[in-house]
Design a protein around this motif. Structure first.
Motif, PDB file in Angstrom:
ATOM      1  N   ASP A  97     -32.473  -2.978   3.255  1.00 10.31           N
ATOM      2  CA  ASP A  97     -32.030  -3.251   2.230  1.00 10.31           C
ATOM      3  C   ASP A  97     -31.433  -4.710   2.032  1.00 10.31           C
ATOM      4  N   GLU A 260     -25.312  -6.476   4.529  1.00  8.69           N
ATOM      5  CA  GLU A 260     -24.404  -5.768   3.228  1.00  8.69           C
ATOM      6  C   GLU A 260     -23.777  -5.565   2.958  1.00  8.69           C
ATOM      7  N   PHE A 263     -22.789  -7.444  -0.495  1.00  7.03           N
ATOM      8  CA  PHE A 263     -23.800  -7.029  -1.148  1.00  7.03           C
ATOM      9  C   PHE A 263     -22.540  -6.984  -2.390  1.00  7.03           C
ATOM     10  N   GLY A 264     -21.497  -6.293  -1.986  1.00  8.93           N
ATOM     11  CA  GLY A 264     -20.791  -6.086  -3.764  1.00  8.93           C
ATOM     12  C   GLY A 264     -20.024  -6.921  -3.744  1.00  8.93           C
ATOM     13  N   GLN A 278     -31.181  -6.205 -12.185  1.00 10.04           N
ATOM     14  CA  GLN A 278     -32.343  -4.446 -11.851  1.00 10.04           C
ATOM     15  C   GLN A 278     -32.720  -4.138 -12.066  1.00 10.04           C
ATOM     16  N   GLU A 292     -30.288  -7.060  -9.011  1.00  8.06           N
ATOM     17  CA  GLU A 292     -31.154  -5.763  -7.990  1.00  8.06           C
ATOM     18  C   GLU A 292     -29.814  -5.348  -6.770  1.00  8.06           C
ATOM     19  N   ALA A 293     -29.076  -4.617  -6.153  1.00  9.18           N
ATOM     20  CA  ALA A 293     -29.059  -4.308  -4.982  1.00  9.18           C
ATOM     21  C   ALA A 293     -29.623  -4.580  -3.742  1.00  9.18           C
ATOM     22  N   GLY A 294     -28.598  -5.181  -3.152  1.00 10.27           N
ATOM     23  CA  GLY A 294     -28.906  -5.720  -1.891  1.00 10.27           C
ATOM     24  C   GLY A 294     -30.089  -7.544  -1.814  1.00 10.27           C
ATOM     25  N   GLY A 297     -31.219  -9.089  -5.092  1.00  9.15           N
ATOM     26  CA  GLY A 297     -30.727  -9.702  -5.699  1.00  9.15           C
ATOM     27  C   GLY A 297     -30.995 -10.793  -6.307  1.00  9.15           C
TER      28      GLY A 297
END
Length: 431
Positions: A97, A260, A263-264, A278, A292-294, A297
């Motif tokens: 990820d 990671e 990521f947020g 996404q 998109e996550a990780g 994105g």
């Protein structure tokens, strides 16, 4: 082990090498129908024999499916990059990820600096190594100017001490601590392209974080060469090319890493494109970027299928070889033997003609040795090419030689020493 400067010893090491058969999977350049001893993988890796096969496979997909190739076939292009992520992650010590294949190296460096170089108040400086590869220098300078700063004020370079060739970790740490709360970003190359020095990435990352800075790495000369642990070392971001030690073709696809923990973080800036949107809603073509996550994105444009296919082929060779650990063991042995051979050449010449400026301790270097030729360096380098030894020249007087464990042998190293001795005697005697 007691090293020996003879062909019997070199061949014995090759016979015992568990990785020796991987050499057969690569194509070596030729001159007058004779193969070069190729010691330039630090600049461009050799072509895997399977490269044409994988390209032809994707050309067939294009021919047979056309636009439907994005969703049909054995390897739909829409999801193709995910196959690479699984194989990229072990090479840089990350989770799948956290990595993504995309773009080219300097483009990715710019994109990541958009996110991770966010100067505020008096915290606007960037710490980097003096003598970094020009692309890094230009990228950092332009990013600094983009934010309205003078590079002379915002960029702090760390140089070796007078009379020394490589940087001391304590000097890097001291410079970071000296600038403390003025640093927004610490950005180094993992391995210096000129000297071949592998910086203490874990320690530098830790020191950078201790003063509140973001820490990123350009791994152009490190990825696929030395074992790095980007996740465990808490690196914020990194990027690299794939055409050196990862043998994925000239101008091959680049890779990025984003830890990671970021990521947020909705406060990170990024230059967005639809391939970073996404995935499950990408084709709804809606306004308002939702990443998109990780690491995916950070994508902008759609999958570069042909460069990714070449990279995929090479990554599968790494997987078969056991990724970095066994390659690193052989790499250390090869460079130690090359160092021994260069010193033997000096003894045979009875002069101190060659000086290795790459750190002597194997933990501080990868597969490359950078060698100063004190007299007639360019003539000697050209003589090596005529002798079917293909290394790399860097002005004003450095020959870079890089025995790559996937396809170089101890016999290569021994024969390079023999050629270097012969060429040196001829050229130095004639002058």
């Amino acid at each position: 082990m007691n090293l020996e400067n003879n062909l019997i010893f070199a061949k014995a090491q090759d016979d015992a090498d568990e990785l020796k058969d991987f050499r057969k999977q690569f194509l070596f350049p030729k001159h007058i129908d004779k193969e070069f001893i190729y010691l330039c993988g630090n600049s461009l890796g050799l072509q895997p024999k399977v490269a044409k096969e994988v390209l032809n496979s994707q050309l067939d997909n294009w021919a047979n499916y056309a636009v439907e190739g994005w969703f049909d076939g054995n390897e739909p292009w829409m999801f193709y990059h995910k196959e690479l992520k699984k194989l990229m992650a072990p090479i840089v010590g990350a989770s799948p990820d956290e990595v993504c294949p995309m773009n080219t190296l300097t483009v990715n460096l710019h994109l990541l600096m958009v996110s991770f170089y966010q100067p505020k108040g008096k915290r606007f400086k960037i710490i980097m190594e003096g003598g970094a590869f020009p692309s890094d220098q230009y990228a950092i300078e332009s990013q600094v100017r983009f934010h309205g700063f003078d590079p002379r004020d915002a960029i702090v370079e760390v140089f070796p001490r007078e009379g020394e060739d490589v940087l001391r970790t304590e000097d890097i740490s001291a410079k970071i601590q000296e600038n403390g709360d003025e640093i927004a970003l610490v950005l180094f190359g993992g391995i210096n392209y000129y000297t071949g020095q592998w910086y203490d990435m874990e320690m530098i990352t830790k020191v950078g974080h201790s003063v509140g800075a973001i820490v990123g790495w350009d791994l152009a000369h490190a990825a696929g060469n030395v074992p790095v642990k980007l996740h465990d070392w808490d690196v914020d971001f990194a990027c690299w090319c794939s055409y050196k030690y990862q043998n994925s073709g000239p101008g091959g696809i680049s890779g990025i890493f984003v830890h990671e923990k970021h990521f947020g973080n909705s406060k990170l800036n990024r230059f967005a494109g639809w391939w970073g949107y996404q995935e499950n809603k990408r084709f709804k073509m809606q306004k308002g970027f939702v990443p998109e996550a990780g690491a995916d994105g950070w994508q902008i444009s759609c999958t570069q299928v042909m460069p990714m296919a070449l990279h995929h082929a090479s990554l599968q060779i790494f997987e078969k070889a056991g990724f970095i650990t066994p390659l690193r063991i052989k790499s250390i042995a090869l460079t130690e033997y090359l160092e021994f051979i260069i010193n033997q050449v000096n003894k045979e010449l009875d002069i101190d003609q060659y000086k290795i400026i790459t750190p002597q301790n194997s933990k501080d270097r990868g597969a490359q040795l950078s060698i100063i030729a004190k007299q007639k360096g360019k003539q000697i380098f050209d003589g090596l090419i005529e002798s079917h030894i293909l290394g790399d020249w860097r002005e004003p007087n450095v020959i870079r030689l890089s025995p790559v464990p996937l396809y170089n042998s101890f016999e290569d190293v021994y024969l390079t020493g023999q050629a270097l001795l012969k060429v040196s005697k001829q050229i130095l005697k004639s002058n």
